[in-house]
Design an enzyme around this catalytic site. Structure first.
Site, PDB file in Angstrom:
ATOM      1  N   SER A   1      60.036   1.199  40.146  1.00  0.00           N
ATOM      2  CA  SER A   1      60.184   1.224  38.685  1.00  0.00           C
ATOM      3  C   SER A   1      61.463   1.924  38.249  1.00  0.00           C
ATOM      4  O   SER A   1      61.822   1.880  37.080  1.00  0.00           O
ATOM      5  CB  SER A   1      58.978   1.917  38.046  1.00  0.00           C
TER       6      SER A   1
ATOM      7  N   GLU B   1      60.505  -7.840  35.945  1.00  0.00           N
ATOM      8  CA  GLU B   1      61.959  -7.690  36.022  1.00  0.00           C
ATOM      9  C   GLU B   1      62.403  -8.052  37.433  1.00  0.00           C
ATOM     10  O   GLU B   1      61.903  -7.486  38.405  1.00  0.00           O
ATOM     11  CB  GLU B   1      62.370  -6.252  35.722  1.00  0.00           C
TER      12      GLU B   1
END
Length: 710
Positions: free
Chosen positions: A429, A462
């Site tokens: 992340s 993403e």
């Protein structure tokens, strides 16, 4: 046989006419204003044929009935009157179908949505296939609109007022068995006999329909003026609570349906067309429609130009935790790809399998899937504590702890145990992908694939390419994420990537406001009122205060002082407050919580050294947090982290719940005006320092009076 550009009529030996809709060159049928003339010509031929006993309306597409109306025609409307005329045209077209003297049956397979369901409801009966692809619904509210071709009037008469309100106000879709139970379809059959079943129904003649079946409470609420007043009053109250008044469409829907119930169908249709025209002109609908067009466009993109993705026949996940279990679940259930989970112990594998089983069990209990489907999908997930079964894996998704050395070791292990072409996708992340790939023998295979929790619900992924990632690795990963049901955005490598980077400053500002003495619940309520699904304090509790504390130093180290988190994190963790996972955070959990009501843990204030002294308005609180997010979003575009304003808007809405009715950070900046945002930031900069310094690109745009979207 009669044929137009999109419709054909074939008369069978039993004198049943089959109308087939098949728009040339399109994968799905959508309704267009131009069809009015074609349908009128078709109906003229039908009325002239006295031998016809009935009609069946069916799609010529393999897996789609009608996916809705062509939304692009609304963007060509300059006034509410023009949009209202489109609604009236649809109403008149479907009225002609309903008024046919012979029975008309809709044979539905695949998506039957929006204008497609409005057409089906104008038919005298409906047969749907039992296939999981068949769904029925009116999703117009999700575009800031209402059903404009009779849907607000026909649906309540078919399924009852309560069910209709639930469907139209939320855009909820029903599977065929649910639709039959609700009274929306007359029969559910296998796809192989759909046409036969529809013909058989048409030969029976027009069905005699009574009122929808209701229990005693339902009859009181729907068939008495007193009950309907209660029903609409409660619906309005719940709608305002849910939307915070930010969305005009749900309230218009309530008004239009009430008009039809109180004053009859014709009054309801007039109100529907007028409201449809007005809603088309709202900035909220324009923003939501832009979101629809953006996601539709992105479905056609590979993320790497013309480079085609490699086929993923088998996948693997490293780590059986919450994220790993979620990734394995969407790989098996959405993509239909066999997935192997590796964990350091059997307990981790067991937890991951249990996670998928519980999600599938819920679907089975709700009759979304059959027991056979449930078992088939579970069999796609296997586990191991070593690398057995990894030799033929096409993509490996790593979901272990945020530790650079550990992730680098995972890369080395995969390069040793997998094929030379295997893609290594890290679900980090915050750690830069280039650092994870730094010691790789095949860095071109290494990429970031950042999911959001919970994986089975959050729509964004993403895809992060470092400078050595190959184009085929990018396109393969993008395609894999799409098959998992995600909307992927490709972003450049860098700490926090895009979503966590813009979120971090927003969360930090909320923490600063808390330390100034504003109450926890006041901060959360201010941002929910602005349009976020939950407030920042609730979000910290949900994600984990410890997770925020780990990410913050990485961002500050890579991106500078503005990312240094307030001291609040350290104080909270020293007190054992990790949030919901530890039953201790900003709010009360477990035995200390009150059922149905969220209560702040007042002991958090002395831990932080805060004396509660409210001074700021809700607008001031939300503005300070939101401008931080907007400013950082512009910086990421300036630095090339995101490739376009469109990707930035999709990422913020799908990743962190940025208010969809505002269209995303960049559309919202266009709405505010770059000069206005710079002025707000300069004002805050003078009061609080450099963390509010406007991005250089934003200043330039303000000076040149430019917008992100033309």
């Amino acid at each position: 046989m009669t044929t137009t550009n999109s419709f054909s009529l074939q008369i069978r030996d039993d004198n049943i006419g089959v109308i087939t809709m098949d728009i040339a060159g399109e994968s799905m049928n959508v309704l267009k204003a131009a069809f009015a003339d074609e349908i009128t010509a078709l109906l003229a031929d039908i009325k002239a044929n006295s031998q016809l006993k009935g009609l069946v309306f069916i799609s010529g597409k393999i897996d789609s009935f009608i996916a809705g109306a062509d939304i692009s025609m609304l963007d060509n409307c300059n006034t509410a009157a023009e949009a209202e005329a489109i609604g009236r045209m649809g109403q008149q077209m479907f009225d002609q179908l309903e008024q046919l003297s012979i029975p008309l049956v809709a044979a539905i397979h695949g998506p039957c949505l929006g204008g497609g369901l409005e057409l089906a409801m104008a038919c005298h009966a409906r047969v749907a296939t039992s296939d999981s692809k068949t769904v029925l619904g009116l999703p117009e509210v999700q575009l800031g609109l209402l059903p404009g071709s009779g849907g607000t009037q026909r649906l309540p008469r078919l399924v009852g007022l309560q069910k209709a309100l639930d469907m139209i106000l939320t855009g909820k879709q029903l599977r065929a068995t649910q639709a039959k139970k609700a009274g929306l379809v007359d029969d559910v059959v296998p796809q192989s006999i759909l046409l036969d079943a529809a013909v058989k129904l048409a030969l029976k003649g027009k069905p005699q329909r009574g009122l929808p079946k209701l229990n005693l409470v339902g009859k009181v609420l729907e068939r008495t003026a007193f009950g309907r007043n209660i029903l609409f009053s409660q619906a309005r109250k719940q709608t305002l609570k849910k939307t915070q008044g930010n969305y005009p469409a749900p309230l218009k829907i309530l008004d239009v349906i009430k008009t039809g119930v109180d004053n009859g169908k014709q009054a309801g249709l007039a109100a529907e067309a007028k409201a449809f025209g007005e809603l088309c002109m709202t900035k909220e609908s324009a923003a939501l429609r832009s979101l629809f067009f953006a996601t539709t466009q992105m479905k056609k993109e590979t993320g790497a130009g013309d480079v085609k993705p490699a086929k993923v026949h088998k996948a693997a996940v490293l780590g059986g935790g919450l994220m790993g279990g979620g990734i394995a679940n969407v790989t098996a259930t959405k993509a239909g790809v066999p997935v192997r989970i590796k964990d350091i112990n059997e307990q981790g594998i067991s937890n991951a399998l249990k996670y998928s089983y519980s999600l599938l069990q819920k679907k089975f209990k709700r009759r979304f899937i059959s027991k056979a489907d449930m078992q088939r999908q579970m069999l796609l997930i296997t586990g191991t504590t070593d690398y057995s079964g990894f030799h033929d894996v096409d993509i490996v998704v790593e979901a272990v702890f945020e530790d650079l050395a550990l992730k680098q070791q995972m890369v080395a292990d995969i390069e040793q145990h997998c094929a030379a072409t295997t893609v290594f996708a890290s679900n980090t992340s915050s750690l830069p992908i280039g650092q994870i790939a730094a010691k790789a023998e095949r860095p071109e295979n290494v990429i970031g694939l950042h999911y959001f929790s919970p994986v089975d619900k959050m729509p964004l992924a993403e895809v992060i390419a470092h400078e050595k990632t190959s184009d085929e690795t990018i396109s393969t990963t993008v395609d894999f994420a799409k098959k998992q049901g995600k909307t992927p955005i490709v972003v450049k490598d860098g700490a926090g990537f895009y979503v966590n980077r813009i979120l971090a400053l927003y969360m930090n500002e909320a923490a600063n406001i808390l330390l100034e003495g504003e109450p926890v619940e006041k901060i959360d309520k201010a941002l929910v009122k602005f349009g976020f699904p939950v407030g920042p304090m609730t979000l910290l509790d949900e994600v984990g205060i410890d997770v925020g504390a780990k990410i913050s130093p990485i961002l500050a180290n890579e991106l500078g002082e503005r990312f240094v988190a307030p001291a609040a994190f350290d104080k909270l963790l020293a007190d054992g407050r990790k949030g919901k996972k530890s039953d201790k955070g900003f709010y009360l959990y477990g035995n200390n919580s009150k059922k149905g009501k969220k209560l702040v843990d007042e002991s958090v204030y002395p831990v932080l050294g805060v004396t509660v002294a409210p001074k700021l308005s809700a607008d001031e609180i939300s503005r300070r947090c939101v401008v931080q997010m907007l400013n950082e979003a512009v910086r990421t575009l300036e630095e090339g982290i995101i490739g376009s304003a469109r990707d930035g808007d999709i990422g913020a809405i799908f990743g962190i719940g940025f208010p969809p009715f505002l269209g995303g950070p960049f559309r919202y900046i266009d709405q505010l005006g770059a000069a206005e945002l710079v002025a707000q930031l300069r004002n805050l900069e003078s009061r609080f320092g450099s963390r509010f310094t406007p991005a250089a690109l934003l200043v330039t745009m303000a000076e040149q009076q430019k917008r992100f979207y033309d």
